[in-house]
Write a protein that holds these residues in place. Structure first.
Motif, PDB file in Angstrom:
ATOM      1  N   GLY A 192       0.817  -1.208   0.000  1.00 34.15           N
ATOM      2  CA  GLY A 192       0.000   0.000   0.000  1.00 34.15           C
ATOM      3  C   GLY A 192       0.847   1.252   0.000  1.00 34.15           C
ATOM      4  O   GLY A 192       2.059   1.209   0.227  1.00 34.15           O
ATOM      5  N   VAL A 193       0.179   2.366  -0.258  1.00 24.66           N
ATOM      6  CA  VAL A 193       0.841   3.674  -0.247  1.00 24.66           C
ATOM      7  C   VAL A 193       0.620   4.312   1.120  1.00 24.66           C
ATOM      8  O   VAL A 193      -0.488   4.261   1.674  1.00 24.66           O
ATOM      9  N   VAL A 194       1.659   4.931   1.667  1.00 20.87           N
ATOM     10  CA  VAL A 194       1.563   5.566   2.978  1.00 20.87           C
ATOM     11  C   VAL A 194       0.828   6.905   2.846  1.00 20.87           C
ATOM     12  O   VAL A 194       1.241   7.779   2.092  1.00 20.87           O
ATOM     13  N   VAL A 195      -0.269   7.025   3.594  1.00 17.36           N
ATOM     14  CA  VAL A 195      -1.065   8.250   3.583  1.00 17.36           C
ATOM     15  C   VAL A 195      -1.137   8.802   5.009  1.00 17.36           C
ATOM     16  O   VAL A 195      -0.826   8.116   5.977  1.00 17.36           O
ATOM     17  N   ARG A 196      -1.565  10.043   5.123  1.00 16.04           N
ATOM     18  CA  ARG A 196      -1.663  10.663   6.447  1.00 16.04           C
ATOM     19  C   ARG A 196      -2.875  10.117   7.197  1.00 16.04           C
ATOM     20  O   ARG A 196      -3.964  10.000   6.642  1.00 16.04           O
ATOM     21  N   GLY A 197      -2.654   9.813   8.486  1.00 14.10           N
ATOM     22  CA  GLY A 197      -3.737   9.354   9.340  1.00 14.10           C
ATOM     23  C   GLY A 197      -4.093  10.412  10.359  1.00 14.10           C
ATOM     24  O   GLY A 197      -4.047  11.613  10.078  1.00 14.10           O
ATOM     25  N   ASP A 198      -4.384   9.974  11.571  1.00 14.02           N
ATOM     26  CA  ASP A 198      -4.772  10.905  12.637  1.00 14.02           C
ATOM     27  C   ASP A 198      -3.564  11.478  13.383  1.00 14.02           C
ATOM     28  O   ASP A 198      -3.735  12.316  14.274  1.00 14.02           O
ATOM     29  N   PHE A 264      13.584   3.511  13.208  1.00 15.50           N
ATOM     30  CA  PHE A 264      13.512   4.311  11.980  1.00 15.50           C
ATOM     31  C   PHE A 264      12.876   5.652  12.312  1.00 15.50           C
ATOM     32  O   PHE A 264      11.878   5.714  13.032  1.00 15.50           O
ATOM     33  N   SER A 265      13.446   6.716  11.768  1.00 14.12           N
ATOM     34  CA  SER A 265      12.922   8.038  12.081  1.00 14.12           C
ATOM     35  C   SER A 265      12.653   8.885  10.848  1.00 14.12           C
ATOM     36  O   SER A 265      12.412  10.079  10.948  1.00 14.12           O
ATOM     37  N   GLY A 266      12.694   8.296   9.678  1.00  9.53           N
ATOM     38  CA  GLY A 266      12.491   9.054   8.449  1.00  9.53           C
ATOM     39  C   GLY A 266      11.028   9.285   8.123  1.00  9.53           C
ATOM     40  O   GLY A 266      10.123   8.929   8.886  1.00  9.53           O
ATOM     41  N   ASP A 267      10.795   9.875   6.955  1.00 13.55           N
ATOM     42  CA  ASP A 267       9.447  10.188   6.475  1.00 13.55           C
ATOM     43  C   ASP A 267       9.074   9.197   5.379  1.00 13.55           C
ATOM     44  O   ASP A 267       9.787   9.063   4.382  1.00 13.55           O
ATOM     45  N   LEU A 268       7.958   8.505   5.563  1.00 13.80           N
ATOM     46  CA  LEU A 268       7.528   7.494   4.590  1.00 13.80           C
ATOM     47  C   LEU A 268       6.309   7.929   3.776  1.00 13.80           C
ATOM     48  O   LEU A 268       5.839   7.179   2.925  1.00 13.80           O
ATOM     49  N   TYR A 269       5.802   9.134   4.010  1.00 11.62           N
ATOM     50  CA  TYR A 269       4.595   9.577   3.317  1.00 11.62           C
ATOM     51  C   TYR A 269       4.769   9.514   1.801  1.00 11.62           C
ATOM     52  O   TYR A 269       5.774   9.957   1.250  1.00 11.62           O
ATOM     53  N   GLY A 270       3.780   8.946   1.144  1.00  7.78           N
ATOM     54  CA  GLY A 270       3.786   8.861  -0.306  1.00  7.78           C
ATOM     55  C   GLY A 270       4.514   7.657  -0.855  1.00  7.78           C
ATOM     56  O   GLY A 270       4.398   7.353  -2.041  1.00  7.78           O
ATOM     57  N   GLU A 271       5.256   6.951  -0.012  1.00  7.08           N
ATOM     58  CA  GLU A 271       5.976   5.765  -0.471  1.00  7.08           C
ATOM     59  C   GLU A 271       5.032   4.577  -0.587  1.00  7.08           C
ATOM     60  O   GLU A 271       4.078   4.441   0.179  1.00  7.08           O
TER      61      GLU A 271
END
Length: 309
Positions: A192-198, A264-271
């Motif tokens: 799946g693609v990582v999207v913003r949650g709560d 892990f501390s990176g940004d995965l949004y959109g991946e």
């Protein structure tokens, strides 16, 4: 591996081939045995091996609304089939018109006219043609008429359980990802693609990747799992504690797949990520306050480390 969209994509001058046919969702141990047998026989005969599969799933066309949960998305299925040494993957668009093609016409048009089959390898429970009227016995009779052989691949079973896509879906649906892996020959994967949650996980100290999965994806039963998180272009997977469900502590209603990547501390949004589910850790629990939830999440992380060590 060549990839064709439709059997009429076979090039001019195409020689004889060994063909196997099926949906092959999951490419599980039974599928691997059938496809592997076809590849081996093709090499013995000095011809090309062809896997014929269908898109979309025939059930959705024949009985709209009955699409089964998908164990492997098309790109993943192609990768797994290619890894078995197949020469050609032929994906036939399964349309309402194609669903009405009689069994005899399917054999003539697909196997004889276009793929020039010298041998057809199928599972012993293989059915084909309009209303699934064709079976292995009919295929053998038509083979005698058109000059190709038919070999049935035995079903694969362990401890009396026959491995099938239906069986694996039932394991995944029950959260028994261990049994699913035993039948698949590898962990069950959800992509799946990582999207913003709560953003609630971040507030609790456990920032999670919220995966937007395919509508028909075979997502395991609600609960917490130990999984390996695979990123494109990265050779080493990350360890992940994965929550599947509605977040009952916060009265959630939307069912989600949320992965906390350890260390892990990176940004995965959109991946676009893949999760290989290794073990079921526990069911979903509703807590009356935040503190016991955080304590439980810490325990989940430690159990994930131990399981995946």
């Amino acid at each position: 591996m060549q990839r064709w969209r439709g059997y009429d994509a076979a090039p001019g001058g195409w020689g004889r081939s060994v063909v196997t046919i099926g949906v092959f969702d999951g490419v599980h141990k039974g599928h691997q045995a059938t496809i592997g047998h076809a590849v081996a026989r093709a090499r013995e005969l000095g011809v090309q091996s062809v896997v014929v599969t269908f898109d979309p799933h025939p059930a959705e066309v024949v009985r709209p609304g009955s699409h089964p949960a998908v164990l492997t998305e098309p790109a993943r299925k192609a990768e797994l089939i290619e890894a078995l040494g197949v020469d050609v993957l032929c994906v036939v668009p399964f349309t309402p018109e194609f669903s009405r093609v009689p069994a005899e016409q399917f054999v003539h048009d697909v196997l004889v006219e276009h793929l020039h089959a010298a041998l057809v390898v199928v599972g012993s429970n293989f059915r084909f043609g309009h209303r699934a009227a064709g079976d292995v016995a009919l295929l053998e009779r038509l083979g005698q008429t058109f000059g190709f052989g038919v070999e049935g691949a035995p079903l694969v079973a362990e401890a009396g359980t026959v491995f099938s896509s239906t069986y694996i879906r039932s394991c995944v649906d029950a959260g028994d990802v261990g049994a699913a892996a035993a039948a698949l020959g590898r962990p069950h994967r959800v992509e799946g693609v990582v999207v913003r949650g709560d953003q609630r996980g971040r507030e609790l100290g456990f920032p999670t990747a919220n995966l937007l999965c395919h509508r028909y994806a075979a997502v395991p039963a609600d609960g917490v799992y130990a999984a390996r998180l695979i990123r494109r272009g990265q050779h080493e997977p990350l360890l992940a504690a994965v929550s599947v469900g509605t977040n009952p502590t916060f009265s959630g209603r939307e069912r989600r797949v949320e992965a906390y990547a350890l260390d892990f501390s990176g940004d995965l949004y959109g991946e676009r990520l893949a999760l290989d589910f290794v073990a079921h850790l526990r069911g979903q629990i509703r807590y009356d306050s935040i503190e016991p939830l955080i304590a439980q999440m810490n325990q989940d992380v430690e159990r994930t480390r131990r399981v995946l060590a």
